[in-house]
Scaffold this motif. Structure first.
Motif, short mmCIF file in Angstrom:
data_model
loop_
_atom_site.label_atom_id
_atom_site.label_comp_id
_atom_site.label_asym_id
_atom_site.label_seq_id
_atom_site.Cartn_x
_atom_site.Cartn_y
_atom_site.Cartn_z
N ILE A 173 27.08 -72.03 -46.10
CA ILE A 173 28.49 -72.02 -45.72
C ILE A 173 28.86 -70.69 -45.05
O ILE A 173 29.49 -70.66 -43.98
CB ILE A 173 29.39 -72.26 -46.95
CG1 ILE A 173 29.16 -73.69 -47.49
CG2 ILE A 173 30.85 -72.04 -46.61
CD1 ILE A 173 29.85 -73.96 -48.82
N VAL A 174 28.48 -69.59 -45.67
CA VAL A 174 28.82 -68.27 -45.13
C VAL A 174 28.18 -68.05 -43.77
O VAL A 174 28.83 -67.61 -42.81
CB VAL A 174 28.39 -67.16 -46.12
CG1 VAL A 174 28.54 -65.78 -45.47
CG2 VAL A 174 29.22 -67.23 -47.39
N GLU A 175 26.89 -68.39 -43.66
CA GLU A 175 26.20 -68.17 -42.39
C GLU A 175 26.73 -69.12 -41.31
O GLU A 175 26.86 -68.73 -40.14
CB GLU A 175 24.70 -68.35 -42.58
CG GLU A 175 24.09 -67.25 -43.44
CD GLU A 175 22.58 -67.33 -43.51
OE1 GLU A 175 22.02 -68.37 -43.09
OE2 GLU A 175 21.95 -66.36 -43.98
N GLY A 176 27.03 -70.35 -41.67
CA GLY A 176 27.56 -71.30 -40.70
C GLY A 176 28.93 -70.91 -40.20
O GLY A 176 29.19 -70.92 -38.98
N VAL A 177 29.82 -70.56 -41.11
CA VAL A 177 31.17 -70.16 -40.72
C VAL A 177 31.14 -68.88 -39.89
O VAL A 177 31.89 -68.73 -38.92
CB VAL A 177 32.07 -70.00 -41.97
CG1 VAL A 177 33.41 -69.38 -41.59
CG2 VAL A 177 32.28 -71.34 -42.65
N SER A 178 30.27 -67.95 -40.25
CA SER A 178 30.14 -66.71 -39.48
C SER A 178 29.70 -66.99 -38.05
O SER A 178 30.18 -66.37 -37.10
CB SER A 178 29.13 -65.77 -40.16
OG SER A 178 29.55 -65.44 -41.47
N THR A 179 28.76 -67.94 -37.90
CA THR A 179 28.29 -68.30 -36.56
C THR A 179 29.41 -68.92 -35.73
O THR A 179 29.57 -68.60 -34.55
CB THR A 179 27.11 -69.28 -36.67
OG1 THR A 179 26.05 -68.67 -37.41
CG2 THR A 179 26.59 -69.66 -35.29
N ILE A 180 30.19 -69.79 -36.35
CA ILE A 180 31.32 -70.40 -35.64
C ILE A 180 32.31 -69.32 -35.22
O ILE A 180 32.83 -69.33 -34.09
CB ILE A 180 32.00 -71.45 -36.52
CG1 ILE A 180 31.05 -72.62 -36.78
CG2 ILE A 180 33.29 -71.95 -35.87
CD1 ILE A 180 31.58 -73.65 -37.78
#
Length: 353
Positions: free
Chosen positions: A94-101
């Motif tokens: 979740i953290v890595e995905g949201v950061s990428t977005i």
């Protein structure tokens, strides 16, 4: 990048191994075009003698993630495990995905279009940017914004029929095939006597040394751009030497030092190889150059498939097969770039268009 981040976030919802594999496949599809696109953008803005250190700047993110990614991931999992009833490993996605977005949403405000078409520069600045590239034999969009290119199909045919591309693909595969070593660095460090979190922390110097060696080497390569393939050849030969020493010497301290220099050779050879590929394919139109760089990058990453099988647990702690294979790969890569330096000089590029 938005789709990439979305898929990464959705990986937190998987419940079965099949779902995990499927989502991981989609993640690979979404992120596959990222590196070739960045390499192409760099090649359209900077002159030949300016590209090595720019490629190194981009690739330094990989070095730093190798140094600190595991520590940061561990901190995320440990600190958020159980928060809002969500397991720690799910929070990592979740953290890595949201950061990428989030990065994807702000990227358009920093990334520029082609030098001749970007609205972020004045007309005088655009003309200067185009003139710099044209004086260096690098083709881009014309000053009026039209693409000086060929059809998509002809660009593809031009790329796949360019023998230089395939030669450079083979050379790059020998480098990226050794990148899988980063997956095993914690295991290799544990084999040197370090345990638990100490082993994770002891992987950091491997990347710090690589960064300290790669950056000045690429700066030097931009000062003498004609020597990039020779420098790549020397770096790969040194990497092969340290792999051979690691396969034959098992004392903890020397092996740890050898691992530092093996990582340095791999990370240093990468930007040297990419910048050499970017400038040695000739005055191609932008679309053909983009396809060529994508082919080299894609073929290189395919080489990591076999790399993940070179360090099986039963070979611990010597890992003779892995280090012996790496020594052979790096030696072969050195021969490829040395031969490329001779062949490309003997047979200068001649445009077909």
């Amino acid at each position: 990048m938005i789709l990439w981040g979305t898929v990464a976030t959705l990986m937190s919802l998987v419940k079965t191994p099949a779902q995990l594999l499927g989502m991981r496949f989609l993640l690979g599809v979404m992120e596959a075009g990222f590196s070739p696109a960045i390499l192409f953008i760099i090649s359209t803005w900077y002159r030949r003698k300016e590209q090595s250190k720019r490629f190194m700047t981009f690739l330094s993110a990989g070095i730093l993630s190798g140094a600190f990614g595991g520590i940061i991931a561990g901190a995320i999992v440990d600190s958020l495990d159980g928060a809002h009833g969500i397991e720690g490993w799910k929070w990592l996605f979740i953290v890595e995905g949201v950061s990428t977005i989030g990065c994807a949403l702000i990227a358009p405000f920093f990334l520029l279009d082609y030098p001749a078409t970007t609205k972020r520069l004045s007309p005088e600045q655009r003309a200067l940017a185009v003139a710099r590239l044209q004086a260096d034999g690098i083709t881009s969009r014309s000053a009026d914004g039209e693409v000086a290119s060929i059809s998509h199909w002809r660009a593809f045919v031009s790329a796949v029929s360019n023998w230089r591309v395939w030669w450079l693909c083979v050379g790059y595969m020998t480098i990226i095939g050794c990148y899988s070593l980063s997956y095993f660095n914690p295991t290799l460090v544990q084999g040197l006597g370090y345990k638990g979190s100490e082993a994770q922390y002891m992987t950091v110097p491997l990347y710090v040394v690589a960064f300290a060696i790669a950056v000045p080497t690429c700066i030097l390569a931009d000062r003498i751009p004609s020597c990039r393939p020779v420098m790549a050849m020397i770096v790969l030969m040194l990497g092969a030497l340290f792999c051979a020493l690691t396969a034959g010497i098992y004392a903890y301290i020397p092996r740890y030092v050898f691992l530092c220099f093996i990582n340095s050779a791999i990370w240093t050879a990468n930007p040297l190889a990419l910048s050499y590929a970017s400038v040695s394919l000739g005055p191609l139109d932008p679309e053909t150059r983009a396809i060529c760089l994508a082919m080299i990058n894609g073929m290189g990453n395919l080489a990591q498939i076999y790399g993940s099988y070179l360090f099986p647990a039963e070979d611990a702690p010597k890992y003779l097969v892995g280090f012996g294979t790496y020594a052979g790969l790096l030696t072969f890569g050195a021969a490829i770039y040395g031969t490329a330096w001779l062949l490309f000089r003997k047979f200068p590029f001649q445009s077909e268009h």
